[in-house]
Write an enzyme that holds these catalytic residues in place. Structure first.
Site, PDB file in Angstrom:
ATOM      1  N   ASP A  39       0.832  -1.203   0.000  1.00  0.00           N
ATOM      2  CA  ASP A  39       0.000   0.000   0.000  1.00  0.00           C
ATOM      3  C   ASP A  39       0.868   1.254   0.000  1.00  0.00           C
ATOM      4  O   ASP A  39       1.923   1.276   0.634  1.00  0.00           O
ATOM      5  CB  ASP A  39      -0.895  -0.010   1.250  1.00  0.00           C
ATOM      6  CG  ASP A  39      -2.034   0.978   1.153  1.00  0.00           C
ATOM      7  OD1 ASP A  39      -2.325   1.470   0.045  1.00  0.00           O
ATOM      8  OD2 ASP A  39      -2.650   1.266   2.198  1.00  0.00           O
ATOM      9  N   ARG A  43       0.219   7.631  -2.732  1.00  0.00           N
ATOM     10  CA  ARG A  43       0.712   8.669  -1.825  1.00  0.00           C
ATOM     11  C   ARG A  43       2.183   8.959  -2.069  1.00  0.00           C
ATOM     12  O   ARG A  43       2.627  10.110  -1.956  1.00  0.00           O
ATOM     13  CB  ARG A  43       0.475   8.242  -0.379  1.00  0.00           C
ATOM     14  CG  ARG A  43      -0.936   8.566   0.119  1.00  0.00           C
ATOM     15  CD  ARG A  43      -1.271   7.826   1.391  1.00  0.00           C
ATOM     16  NE  ARG A  43      -1.612   6.435   1.126  1.00  0.00           N
ATOM     17  CZ  ARG A  43      -1.912   5.558   2.070  1.00  0.00           C
ATOM     18  NH1 ARG A  43      -1.866   5.928   3.334  1.00  0.00           N
ATOM     19  NH2 ARG A  43      -2.244   4.330   1.750  1.00  0.00           N
ATOM     20  N   TRP A  44       2.956   7.934  -2.411  1.00  0.00           N
ATOM     21  CA  TRP A  44       4.369   8.125  -2.736  1.00  0.00           C
ATOM     22  C   TRP A  44       4.501   9.076  -3.929  1.00  0.00           C
ATOM     23  O   TRP A  44       5.329   9.996  -3.921  1.00  0.00           O
ATOM     24  CB  TRP A  44       4.993   6.779  -3.046  1.00  0.00           C
ATOM     25  CG  TRP A  44       6.468   6.788  -3.299  1.00  0.00           C
ATOM     26  CD1 TRP A  44       7.458   6.581  -2.391  1.00  0.00           C
ATOM     27  CD2 TRP A  44       7.118   6.988  -4.566  1.00  0.00           C
ATOM     28  NE1 TRP A  44       8.693   6.658  -2.998  1.00  0.00           N
ATOM     29  CE2 TRP A  44       8.514   6.900  -4.341  1.00  0.00           C
ATOM     30  CE3 TRP A  44       6.659   7.238  -5.860  1.00  0.00           C
ATOM     31  CZ2 TRP A  44       9.450   7.050  -5.362  1.00  0.00           C
ATOM     32  CZ3 TRP A  44       7.596   7.398  -6.880  1.00  0.00           C
ATOM     33  CH2 TRP A  44       8.963   7.300  -6.630  1.00  0.00           C
ATOM     34  N   SER A  84      -6.699  -6.193  -6.076  1.00  0.00           N
ATOM     35  CA  SER A  84      -7.844  -6.752  -5.349  1.00  0.00           C
ATOM     36  C   SER A  84      -9.085  -6.755  -6.233  1.00  0.00           C
ATOM     37  O   SER A  84      -9.166  -6.049  -7.251  1.00  0.00           O
ATOM     38  CB  SER A  84      -8.118  -5.937  -4.086  1.00  0.00           C
ATOM     39  OG  SER A  84      -8.826  -4.755  -4.399  1.00  0.00           O
ATOM     40  N   SER A  85     -10.054  -7.545  -5.828  1.00  0.00           N
ATOM     41  CA  SER A  85     -11.317  -7.590  -6.564  1.00  0.00           C
ATOM     42  C   SER A  85     -12.056  -6.258  -6.462  1.00  0.00           C
ATOM     43  O   SER A  85     -12.958  -5.992  -7.269  1.00  0.00           O
ATOM     44  CB  SER A  85     -12.191  -8.730  -6.042  1.00  0.00           C
ATOM     45  OG  SER A  85     -12.348  -8.647  -4.635  1.00  0.00           O
ATOM     46  N   ASN A  87     -10.352  -3.344  -6.674  1.00  0.00           N
ATOM     47  CA  ASN A  87      -9.590  -2.354  -7.438  1.00  0.00           C
ATOM     48  C   ASN A  87     -10.208  -2.034  -8.794  1.00  0.00           C
ATOM     49  O   ASN A  87      -9.812  -1.059  -9.450  1.00  0.00           O
ATOM     50  CB  ASN A  87      -8.145  -2.826  -7.649  1.00  0.00           C
ATOM     51  CG  ASN A  87      -7.290  -2.707  -6.397  1.00  0.00           C
ATOM     52  OD1 ASN A  87      -6.290  -3.406  -6.254  1.00  0.00           O
ATOM     53  ND2 ASN A  87      -7.680  -1.830  -5.475  1.00  0.00           N
ATOM     54  N   ARG A 213      -5.537  -2.152   8.621  1.00  0.00           N
ATOM     55  CA  ARG A 213      -6.690  -2.995   8.329  1.00  0.00           C
ATOM     56  C   ARG A 213      -6.253  -4.032   7.298  1.00  0.00           C
ATOM     57  O   ARG A 213      -5.233  -3.882   6.632  1.00  0.00           O
ATOM     58  CB  ARG A 213      -7.864  -2.167   7.801  1.00  0.00           C
ATOM     59  CG  ARG A 213      -7.554  -1.331   6.576  1.00  0.00           C
ATOM     60  CD  ARG A 213      -8.776  -0.546   6.122  1.00  0.00           C
ATOM     61  NE  ARG A 213      -8.456   0.291   4.969  1.00  0.00           N
ATOM     62  CZ  ARG A 213      -8.020   1.546   5.054  1.00  0.00           C
ATOM     63  NH1 ARG A 213      -7.850   2.108   6.248  1.00  0.00           N
ATOM     64  NH2 ARG A 213      -7.742   2.238   3.962  1.00  0.00           N
ATOM     65  N   SER A 215      -8.212  -5.147   4.663  1.00  0.00           N
ATOM     66  CA  SER A 215      -8.713  -4.839   3.315  1.00  0.00           C
ATOM     67  C   SER A 215      -9.055  -6.086   2.501  1.00  0.00           C
ATOM     68  O   SER A 215      -8.664  -6.224   1.343  1.00  0.00           O
ATOM     69  CB  SER A 215      -7.694  -3.967   2.558  1.00  0.00           C
ATOM     70  OG  SER A 215      -7.563  -2.705   3.176  1.00  0.00           O
TER      71      SER A 215
END
Length: 259
Positions: A39, A43-44, A84-85, A87, A213, A215
């Site tokens: 994750d 943000r990076w 992920s499903s 995404n 979390r 997720s």
């Protein structure tokens, strides 16, 4: 679920045959199976005033570093949450970029994986992806299937709730066919019908970027896994960061409900 910020790195003279990642000793009492929620790519990129795709590209470089480090640290299995499903809810252009990066990664890195004896596995409903990408994925899995080294499992179009639903549906079909009764169903039967059935039990689950979390990732498998959270964004994660997480794991007292 205590957050781990900067655990101490244990230094010392290595034993015979020990290998290193950035000066950190690879211990013998660490986890067999480590999973990572990768994750923080967006943000990076945002911190650097770059487009999100730049963060995803940097994230791919982190995958390369960590996969190589996993070899040095003698992990038996490394599972990476790649897509992920959920995404699919992202903008179509970003999803296309992610799929393009996945395609390029397989094409460019498979030779190195194979040369290092790595066995590539996929968890998740990956067959729902573009047929040409599915063909590429299955060819890569087949090419590395006979290797004897560690497993790198990539979670693609994966969601733990969907995985559990598919497992329950498979068991229901067996009951319907008269192969077993409802009373016969045990935890081991659910295990055997999960995407991770051929993988070692999950020992350590890492999440980067400061979020705490799961997720929808490996919910069943994480029942007794140790959780490790770091504020480090995924593109900055490397072998030293992985070794720190493993050192934190070694300091945990795992009782599995006992004393």
């Amino acid at each position: 679920m205590a957050s781990q910020a900067k655990p101490d790195i244990r230094q010392g003279a290595p034993s015979a045959g020990a290998r290193h990642v950035d000066g950190v000793r690879a211990g013998s009492s660490g986890p067999r199976h480590v999973a990572i929620i990768m994750d923080g790519n967006g943000r990076w990129a945002k911190k650097r005033f770059l487009p999100r795709i730049a963060g995803h590209k940097a994230g791919v470089e982190a995958v390369r570093r960590v996969a190589r480090a996993a070899l040095d640290l003698k992990l038996e299995c490394l599972t990476l949450y790649a897509f992920s499903s959920e995404n699919w809810k992202r903008p179509a252009a970003e999803v296309a970029d992610l799929m393009g990066l996945l395609r390029h990664f397989i094409q460019s890195d498979l030779d190195e994986f194979h040369a290092n004896g790595i066995r590539l596995r996929i968890i998740g409903n990956y067959r729902a992806l573009d047929p040409s990408l599915v063909e590429l994925i299955e060819a890569a899995v087949a090419r590395t299937a006979g290797n004897k080294g560690p497993i790198v499992a990539i979670a693609l179009n994966y969601g733990a709730q969907d995985e559990l639903v598919r497992a329950v549906q498979s068991l229901a079909e067996r009951v319907k066919a008269g192969e077993m009764s409802v009373a016969d169903i045990a935890a081991g039967d659910i295990d055997a019908h999960l995407d991770t059935a051929a993988l070692p039990p999950l020992d350590l689950l890492i999440r980067t970027s400061g979020e705490q979390r799961l997720s929808n990732f490996m919910l069943w498998q994480a029942a007794y896994a140790e959780l490790y959270f770091t504020d480090m964004l995924w593109p900055d994660f490397d072998g030293r960061a992985l070794a720190q997480a493993l050192d934190s794991f070694r300091m945990r007292d795992r009782r599995f409900g006992g004393l």
